[in-house]
Design an enzyme around this catalytic site. Structure first.
Site, PDB file in Angstrom:
ATOM      1  N   SER B 137       0.849  -1.263  -0.230  1.00 35.81           N
ATOM      2  CA  SER B 137      -0.105  -0.156  -0.009  1.00 35.81           C
ATOM      3  C   SER B 137       0.893   1.474  -0.023  1.00 35.81           C
ATOM      4  O   SER B 137       0.237   2.270  -0.165  1.00 35.81           O
ATOM      5  CB  SER B 137      -0.935   0.012   1.128  1.00 35.81           C
ATOM      6  OG  SER B 137      -0.279  -0.592   2.447  1.00 35.81           O
ATOM      7  N   CYS B 138       2.238   1.198  -0.073  1.00 35.87           N
ATOM      8  CA  CYS B 138       2.963   2.631  -0.187  1.00 35.87           C
ATOM      9  C   CYS B 138       2.500   3.215  -1.567  1.00 35.87           C
ATOM     10  O   CYS B 138       2.836   2.723  -2.370  1.00 35.87           O
ATOM     11  CB  CYS B 138       4.318   2.404   0.001  1.00 35.87           C
ATOM     12  SG  CYS B 138       5.170   4.102   0.067  1.00 35.87           S
ATOM     13  N   CYS B 345     -24.932  34.278  23.672  1.00 40.17           N
ATOM     14  CA  CYS B 345     -24.776  34.643  22.384  1.00 40.17           C
ATOM     15  C   CYS B 345     -23.876  35.896  22.410  1.00 40.17           C
ATOM     16  O   CYS B 345     -24.153  36.774  23.363  1.00 40.17           O
ATOM     17  CB  CYS B 345     -26.054  35.035  21.718  1.00 40.17           C
ATOM     18  SG  CYS B 345     -25.723  35.679  20.163  1.00 40.17           S
ATOM     19  N   CYS B 348     -21.951  37.803  16.952  1.00 35.08           N
ATOM     20  CA  CYS B 348     -21.243  37.773  16.076  1.00 35.08           C
ATOM     21  C   CYS B 348     -21.911  37.125  14.492  1.00 35.08           C
ATOM     22  O   CYS B 348     -21.386  37.984  13.580  1.00 35.08           O
ATOM     23  CB  CYS B 348     -19.946  36.623  16.274  1.00 35.08           C
ATOM     24  SG  CYS B 348     -20.678  34.975  16.142  1.00 35.08           S
ATOM     25  N   CYS B 351     -23.872  32.394  12.762  1.00 32.81           N
ATOM     26  CA  CYS B 351     -24.933  31.773  12.273  1.00 32.81           C
ATOM     27  C   CYS B 351     -25.808  32.124  11.392  1.00 32.81           C
ATOM     28  O   CYS B 351     -26.190  31.405  10.172  1.00 32.81           O
ATOM     29  CB  CYS B 351     -25.772  31.278  13.683  1.00 32.81           C
ATOM     30  SG  CYS B 351     -26.450  32.697  14.394  1.00 32.81           S
ATOM     31  N   CYS B 355     -26.231  30.655   7.602  1.00 37.35           N
ATOM     32  CA  CYS B 355     -27.639  30.126   7.114  1.00 37.35           C
ATOM     33  C   CYS B 355     -28.006  30.991   5.869  1.00 37.35           C
ATOM     34  O   CYS B 355     -28.529  30.323   4.859  1.00 37.35           O
ATOM     35  CB  CYS B 355     -28.542  30.524   8.273  1.00 37.35           C
ATOM     36  SG  CYS B 355     -30.453  29.823   7.863  1.00 37.35           S
ATOM     37  N   CYS B 385     -25.968  25.966  11.350  1.00 35.46           N
ATOM     38  CA  CYS B 385     -25.627  27.109  12.516  1.00 35.46           C
ATOM     39  C   CYS B 385     -24.913  26.681  13.886  1.00 35.46           C
ATOM     40  O   CYS B 385     -24.005  27.254  14.315  1.00 35.46           O
ATOM     41  CB  CYS B 385     -26.871  27.860  12.775  1.00 35.46           C
ATOM     42  SG  CYS B 385     -28.306  26.734  13.511  1.00 35.46           S
ATOM     43  N   CYS B 389     -21.193  27.892  15.233  1.00 39.02           N
ATOM     44  CA  CYS B 389     -21.255  28.734  16.113  1.00 39.02           C
ATOM     45  C   CYS B 389     -19.934  28.713  17.061  1.00 39.02           C
ATOM     46  O   CYS B 389     -19.580  27.760  17.410  1.00 39.02           O
ATOM     47  CB  CYS B 389     -22.503  28.622  17.248  1.00 39.02           C
ATOM     48  SG  CYS B 389     -22.358  29.623  18.668  1.00 39.02           S
TER      49      CYS B 389
END
Ligand SMILES: Cc1cc2nc3c(=O)[nH]c(=O)nc-3n(C[C@H](O)[C@H](O)[C@H](O)COP(=O)(O)OP(=O)(O)OC[C@H]3O[C@@H](n4cnc5c(N)ncnc54)[C@H](O)[C@@H]3O)c2cc1C
Ligand SMILES: Cc1cc2nc3c(=O)[nH]c(=O)nc-3n(C[C@H](O)[C@H](O)[C@H](O)COP(=O)(O)O)c2cc1C
Lengths: 439, 434
Positions: B137-138, B345, B348, B351, B355, B385, B389
């Site tokens: 697998s290398c 909250c 800022c 969210c 959205c 969101c 956050c």
């Protein structure tokens, strides 16, 4: 912005401190913040922070544990090294210990080790995790005199080795200075109570309202089967010096003033115009207490300069932010009263011919503490000229089977974290002594 | 000390002290290095892959994928097999097994042709190690017919496993490449040919970044670069999916799997174990942080298992597999609306931005008060969101609404109704580490 009329002049500043006496000044970290702060850690090899902790709390390892999401492992690292991890997280002079040693200072600012430690000990509480699993208490009985940090630490260390430990405390509450001295805004009582619970969870018993030397003697305890004794009596007497008028009502000492405020939840007689004498952390605690509890004017008189003051820089700036006045290079000359109550403090400059007259209905001596007469607890024990118990670096005293640490030990550094360490070391000596069958 | 669970577990007949292993790479490339890891608490090592001739290596040979201020999250390497003489490696492996009889020591080999595979298997067996990993697998071998070329070729797998089998009676573990769409056929071929276990993933073919002056990929090697293997934390999701696929594959039931790919913490390791790996291996995290990371893996996993009441690690292996189901079997008759905790909250509006531009325009923003409000009638419950956050515990899963059934037994979008009784089972896994 709306209430400032011209540049540089602020009007209507609210001089009342926003924060309450019982509220912790510094808000806790959320888990996100803790991860963020732990990610700032450089994860040094053989980290100096760990060497910087007098009690071996091992910040290098517990911050790494946080960084690798092993919060409970972090709690285990803290508790198994420092049973008062949650207390130390709040009251340690980090700027002189672990944080001073932090290599991150070479880039910007040190890791907030105290805050991370607080996060972990809070997390331990929220999750109900038990970081220590003590063995059954099958070994000898050991008595601790006093329930301050030194005794609590020694008791926990011995309980983890399987000894039956009983703490005798003259006061109603355990904790020593933690419960009767330090301002709750730095160390809330619930934190102290929880930390003590960590100790009693290990099987340690606490007998409150029992003063050794008064209510019970060492000989009584020997008859009850106690085979080793630990003195963690601290410094219970406030130092004062002769100022005319010291006997006026309203003139008090730091320990009395703080204990009254703390044990009444801030409902004691605080004073309106308060003068504090001293320049250490205890003086700051008195001034902060007065201010947070609504004293209108608080003035700290200190005989030297700000630079020379032993108080931590953090506490000094916090005091300043609360609107406390600082009169450096002043010393009280006389207290004048009316109807037996203090009214005026006259102070003189220590480095100039200045003089000052302050209105005061409360005057607090905060110039240091000293131990009670320990020979009343253990007769013939070796004391130094100031009444501290003479000891080697292993907590042994002049009397076999009697050990000592914390503030009452001669030559000890008088802080919580050093007392924790002293207690750990003395506990090892007690273990060694009892293993050899009391020799 | 707190209560810790026993982490010992069997792997192909060997009782391992714990499931934490170095994977075959520079971190396991000498006696001293392996010994230091084992002394730090590791359960065993997969020794650096041997070839009979030492490959030519390039310089520099690494690049890292960074993300803003975080430590690097993925790592690209151009390295091939061991840079030490063949016999010296064999001697070191022999010494390692002699000095650490209770740890699982596994040799790793990569042959050029059948004879070479057979000979190496024989030589490694003679050292006394416990097992042999076959490196199929290398992705950056400079010889054709080696490395991940093999892992994607069922015939070559068959030939080389059989060759290795002729040279050794030891358990053989085929190390599979993730540079395929499905790993199961290769894995089945290896097992059919006589391999006893599987390990995966090896590195993923990648280009991490480019240089803006020489117009070359990184690392720049005399003005040029190549596609080569990516490893580290960011590859974990890909590794986990391969593990789950193989563990759920009917033809691979009972075949022990060793999980690899981006493991840094005990939680990363536990995820592989839950998906059916019996142990885990890691390299990049050690290159980044050192062998000491195994201490927190042991501590964290053993505390967790003790708290969850697992008597033995065995009971934890594969525990999540039954819950990984095809996407079309998932329930789709409810939505979980986010709720904003206004005490937390900080205004800022991250969210709101996400959205608006990345979801369903279901958040109102009051710029005067700097306050977001969720429009419940528009919100589809995607919870973008909540993911963006930056404040802990500010946006959390809130109200759960269920689709009302119409007369055809199907829900229609306009008929979402609240039914609080189901809520507890549905809302999990957000801050599950808290
Ligand atoms: C106001 C104040 C603020 C401080 N702030 C800080 C700080 O921020 N950070 C810091 O590191 N350090 C601080 N210190 C210092 C620190 O509190 C002490 O170093 C530490 O508490 C000493 O612990 P200890 O166990 O030796 O004694 P103590 O905490 O004094 O406890 C001794 C206990 O023994 C009891 N006792 C005494 N004699 C007997 C007896 N005969 N029988 C039964 N019980 C007895 C006492 O009632 C007391 O409860 C502060 C000290 C004061 C006074
Ligand atoms: C520098 C480097 C060298 C490697 N060499 C080998 C090797 O010789 N043999 C092998 O099987 N895998 C090799 N690998 C792959 C690792 O063993 C492992 O499968 C991969 O890095 C994924 O795990 P990680 O995310 O924990 O690093 C190497 C990886 C790196 C980063």
């Amino acid at each position: 912005m709306s209430n400032s009329t011209s540049i540089g002049v602020k009007e209507g500043i609210d001089l009342k401190p926003k924060q309450g006496y019982l509220e912790e000044t510094v808000p806790p970290y959320t888990p996100f913040m803790a991860m963020e702060e732990a990610s700032r850690c450089l994860l040094c090899y053989n980290p100096l922070c760990s060497e910087g902790c007098p009690a071996g709390t091992n910040p290098g390892d517990f911050i790494r544990a946080i960084r690798f999401k092993n919060f409970k492992g972090a709690a285990e690292i803290i508790r198994s090294n420092n049973i008062l991890g949650g207390v130390c997280a709040r009251v340690c002079p980090y700027e002189k210990t672990c944080e001073e040693a932090c290599a991150r200072s070479g880039i910007d600012t040190p890791i907030h080790i105290g805050q991370l430690q607080r996060f972990v000990t809070d997390y331990e509480k929220t999750t109900g995790f038990k970081a220590l699993d003590p063995p059954p208490a099958t070994k000898e009985k050991v008595a601790m005199i006093g329930s301050g940090p030194a005794s609590l630490s020694a008791a926990a260390t011995l309980a983890m080795k399987g000894y039956k430990v009983t703490i005798f405390e003259e006061k109603e509450k355990a904790g020593g200075v933690l419960s009767y001295g330090i301002v709750p805004s730095r160390l809330p009582q619930y934190v102290v109570d929880e930390e003590i619970e960590h100790v009693t969870d290990l099987g340690v018993e606490i007998k409150h309202n029992t003063k050794v030397g008064r209510d019970i003697t060492i000989d009584d305890l020997k008859n009850e089967g106690y085979e080793a004794f630990f003195i963690g009596a601290g410094m219970q007497v406030s130092a004062t010096f002769d100022v005319p008028g010291s006997d006026l009502e309203g003139v008090t000492t730091a320990l009395e003033y703080l204990a009254a405020a703390r044990s009444s939840g801030g409902k004691s007689d605080i004073g309106t115009h308060v003068v504090v004498i001293g320049g250490g952390d205890v003086a700051l605690d008195c001034a902060t207490t007065a201010r947070l509890l609504g004293a209108e004017q608080v003035t700290v008189l200190y005989r030297r300069t700000r630079e020379e003051a032993p108080a931590s820089r953090l506490e000094l700036s916090h005091g300043e932010s609360l609107g406390i006045n600082f009169a450096y290079t002043f010393s009280p000359a006389e207290f004048q009263g009316e109807n037996g109550k203090v009214k005026i403090v006259k102070a003189n400059g220590t480095r100039s011919n200045s003089a000052m007259k302050l209105e005061a209905d409360k005057v607090i001596f905060a110039i240091g503490q000293k131990p009670e007469d320990i020979s009343k607890v253990v007769s013939d024990i070796g004391l130094d000229s100031k009444g501290f118990v003479v000891t080697d670096d292993k907590g042994k005293t002049s009397i076999p089977g009697v050990f000592v640490a914390g503030d009452v030990a001669s030559g000890s550094a008088k802080t919580v974290v050093h007392s924790v360490q002293g207690g750990k070391i003395a506990a090892e000596s007690i273990d060694e002594y009892l293993k050899k069958g009391g020799e | 000390m707190a209560k810790h669970a026993d982490l010992s577990i069997d792997f192909l007949g060997f009782k391992c002290e714990n499931p934490f292993f170095l994977s075959s790479s520079p971190v396991s490339s000498s006696y001293d290095m392996c010994a230091r890891f084992l002394d730090a608490g590791g359960g065993g090592v997969f020794y650096k892959t041997l070839t009979t001739t030492i490959p030519e290596e390039c310089s520099p040979r690494f690049d890292a994928q960074r993300k803003e201020a975080t430590p690097f999250i993925a790592f690209k390497n151009m390295e091939q097999t061991s840079d030490k003489p063949y016999q010296e490696n064999l001697d070191m492996m022999k010494q390692l097994k002699e000095d650490y009889p209770n740890k699982l020591i596994i040799g790793s080999i990569m042959g050029m042709d059948e004879d070479n595979w057979e000979q190496m298997a024989r030589d490694v067996t003679a050292t006394g190690v416990d097992m042999i990993e076959l490196n199929f697998s290398c992705p950056q071998m400079t010889y054709e017919g080696m490395g991940s070329d093999v892992g994607a070729n069922l015939e070559l797998i068959d030939t080389y496993v059989k060759a290795a089998r002729r040279g050794s009676h030891l358990p053989l573990i085929a190390k599979m490449t993730p540079n395929v769409e499905k790993m199961e056929p290769s894995a089945e071929a290896a097992i059919k040919a006589g391999a006893n276990g599987l390990s995966t993933i090896n590195t993923i073919k990648s280009i991490t970044g480019l240089d803006f002056d020489s117009y070359t990929a990184l690392p720049v090697i005399n003005g040029k670069s190549s596609i080569s293997g990516l490893s580290g934390k960011a590859t974990k999701p890909i590794a986990l999916r391969f593990i789950a696929n193989m563990a759920q594959d009917m033809n691979l039931q009972g075949v022990p799997i060793s999980g690899i790919g981006g493991i840094e913490t005990w939680e990363d390791a536990a995820e592989f174990l839950m998906l059916g790996a019996r142990n885990v291996q890691f390299t990049t995290s050690v290159m980044q942080y050192g062998y000491r990371i195994v201490e927190d893996m042991i501590s964290g996993l053993s505390i967790y298992l003790a708290e969850k009441g697992f008597e033995k690690l065995e009971d934890f292996i594969g525990i999540a597999l039954k819950n990984i189901i095809p996407a079309d079997d998932l329930e789709r008759d409810f939505k979980i609306l986010p709720q904003i905790n206004y005490d937390k909250c900080v205004g800022c509006a991250r969210c709101y931005v996400s959205c608006m531009d990345g979801a369903h325009q279901a958040i109102d923003w009051d710029n005067e008060k700097r306050k977001p409000t969720i429009k419940e009638d528009v919100c589809v419950g995607c919870q973008l969101c909540l993911q963006v956050c930056p404040v802990y515990d500010c946006i959390t899963p809130g109200k759960v609404l269920f689709k009302e059934e119409d007369q055809f037994g199907k829900g229609s979008l306009s008929e979402w109704k609240e039914n609080a009784s189901n809520k507890r089972d549905i809302i999990v896994g957000m801050y599950d580490w808290i």
